[in-house]
Design a protein around this motif. Structure first.
Motif, PDB file in Angstrom:
ATOM      1  N   ALA A  86       0.834  -1.211   0.000  1.00 36.28           N
ATOM      2  CA  ALA A  86       0.000   0.000   0.000  1.00 36.28           C
ATOM      3  C   ALA A  86       0.864   1.255   0.000  1.00 36.28           C
ATOM      4  O   ALA A  86       0.642   2.185  -0.797  1.00 36.28           O
ATOM      5  N   TYR A 130      -1.221   5.580  -0.471  1.00 38.79           N
ATOM      6  CA  TYR A 130      -1.477   5.469   0.963  1.00 38.79           C
ATOM      7  C   TYR A 130      -0.274   5.973   1.740  1.00 38.79           C
ATOM      8  O   TYR A 130       0.862   5.912   1.265  1.00 38.79           O
ATOM      9  N   LEU A 162      -5.838  -3.361  -3.473  1.00 39.98           N
ATOM     10  CA  LEU A 162      -4.504  -3.380  -4.084  1.00 39.98           C
ATOM     11  C   LEU A 162      -4.429  -4.396  -5.219  1.00 39.98           C
ATOM     12  O   LEU A 162      -3.786  -4.151  -6.246  1.00 39.98           O
TER      13      LEU A 162
END
Length: 488
Positions: free
Chosen positions: A227, A233, A289
């Motif tokens: 991530a 993120y 993801l």
């Protein structure tokens, strides 16, 4: 009559020629292959008559050959054989060699190409041949601490130095005593091997490097890394954190440990999700993801390829993206270290080590130095980078998040006064109705890592119930090993 004799003579000559060619081919071109075959008992018998070099830890021999009055002349003996057997392996007249005894055999036996000068000197002086010593990277105090802390529980402990890849400790239980296989009594050695090989406990199998377990929530480090590496993120990014999460395409939902709620608002930051090990947040994150991103990140940490330490280890597994059967439900399970994800304790330790080392994954190794009988260095292992698992920025964010796990999360049992410990717990389901395998992995000091460790305890260990957790069972073991290294 002469024609018939000539034909017969020609046939006989061809047969003799074929026999000579085949014999020469086997003896010359296949010589190395035959010599290296563990079934070649003649080779082992000859080596038992050689002063085989010692295997050394912290200046003390943990395996050595001592003179004995029998037809061989030397007996291989192992000090604390069970403690070090996952590393030393065995040297047996009936079973051959394994682990360090196998991969470093040429040095230990004195037959390595690098030792030709020693062999020439022995020939000229008439001195008996002698093998080289192999010095391991193991920290004796850390090895003992891992052994004692694991106790009678089944599982494994691996500790490494993040900046170099040196293996500092490697313990596996149940295990075996290599002295039982090194005996010159072939009947006793055969019986010992048969009992070990047939045992349901699998004592010959190193749980540290050969056994693969579902990594459970320790794999959330990989998911979090994927991530952060995506650029979409950071540790403060808000994630959905419902009480239960149902992946697309299925009616089977995923819950949190013990059926608990991660957040009263149904949302939490990535850092908090890792801190309390929120299943639903990471399951949904994994689906967002995708399996390809998770596969790429797992592979960057070393999954799907063996480590050589120097003996080859079992590769940990994350299914490739093009495998049949991938569905969002399985991606969600894989993101929290379940489904077909499988990891050795060594792999989990190396994942933490890469994070601790600013994202650089070093090649793990257990042989530090090889010295000839005159104590001159023949070979020395140099640290080697395998790849950049994550960026330095991602590694720093993961470290901060892992510190939160130990300071105020699921891993508080790993706390050490005066030392900042970074860690991650794991609780892995592995069968209906069975207590979970429990994990802890981490490193310390977080600001200047000296040791990274992974601990797995099978089926809840001494707790042995469905309530067993990595924080309660595995974290104290890791703490003991970390303390031993830092106090050394």
């Amino acid at each position: 009559m002469n024609t018939t004799l000539r034909r017969l003579a020609n046939v006989v000559m061809v047969m003799f020629l074929a026999l000579m060619v085949s014999t020469t081919w086997i003896q010359f071109f296949h010589a190395d292959e035959l010599n290296d075959d563990n079934r070649n008992v003649r080779k082992i018998w000859a080596q038992f008559g050689t002063d085989r070099g010692p295997i050394v830890v912290d200046g003390e021999a943990i395996a050595q050959s001592t003179p004995i009055d029998d037809q061989f002349g030397y007996q291989r003996e192992y000090t604390d054989g069970r403690l070090y057997s996952p590393l030393t392996g065995y040297f047996s007249i009936v079973s051959g060699t394994s682990k360090i005894e196998d991969t470093e055999n040429d040095f230990l036996s004195g037959s390595a190409d690098a030792l030709w000068m020693d062999r020439l000197r022995n020939t000229l002086t008439g001195r008996d041949p002698q093998g080289s010593s192999v010095e391991l990277t193991i920290d004796a105090a850390a090895q003992r601490a891992a052994w004692d802390a694991l106790g009678d529980q089944r599982g494994a402990v691996v500790a490494v130095e993040p900046s170099t890849g040196k293996i500092l400790a490697m313990v596996s239980k149940p295990n075996y005593d290599p002295n039982d296989l090194a005996t010159h009594d072939s009947k006793a050695a055969n019986k010992a091997m048969e009992e070990l090989a047939s045992s349901d406990d699998r004592p010959l199998e190193s749980r540290a490097t050969a056994t693969r377990y579902p990594p459970g929530s320790t794999f959330k480090l990989v998911t979090a890394a994927a991530a952060l590496e995506s650029g979409d993120y950071d540790e403060s990014t808000s994630l959905d954190a419902p009480d239960r999460y149902t992946p697309p395409g299925t009616d089977r939902s995923i819950g949190n440990y013990g059926g608990t709620s991660c957040s009263s608002t149904g949302e939490m930051s990535l850092a908090d999700a890792l801190r309390i090990s929120c299943n639903t947040a990471f399951a949904e994150l994994g689906v967002d993801l995708g399996n390809e991103a998770l596969y790429d990140q797992a592979s960057a940490f070393g999954f799907n390829a063996p480590f050589e330490v120097p003996f080859e280890t079992t590769p940990s597994a994350f299914p490739p993206p093009d495998d049949e059967g991938w569905a969002d439900a399985f991606v969600a399970q894989a993101a929290i270290g379940q489904w077909n994800v499988a990891a050795t304790p060594l792999q989990v330790a190396m994942t933490s080590a890469a994070i601790a080392n600013d994202g650089e994954l070093m090649a793990p190794y257990s042989v530090e130095t090889v010295r000839d009988p005159e104590l001159e260095v023949v070979e020395k292992t140099s640290p080697r980078k395998l790849e950049d698992s994550v960026s330095s920025e991602t590694a720093n964010q993961l470290t901060d998040m892992m510190v939160g796990v130990v300071e105020d999360g699921s891993g508080t049992s790993a706390q050490i006064p005066g030392v900042t410990v970074a860690g991650k717990t794991g609780t892995a389901q592995h069968g209906e109705g069975l207590p979970p395998h429990v994990w802890f992995t981490g490193f310390a000091p977080a600001e200047d890592p000296k040791v990274a460790v992974a601990v797995v305890v099978e089926s809840g260990g001494s707790v042995g119930t469905s309530e067993a957790t990595g924080g309660a069972v595995a974290a104290p073991i890791a703490r003991a090993v970390i303390e031993a290294v830092l106090n050394g």
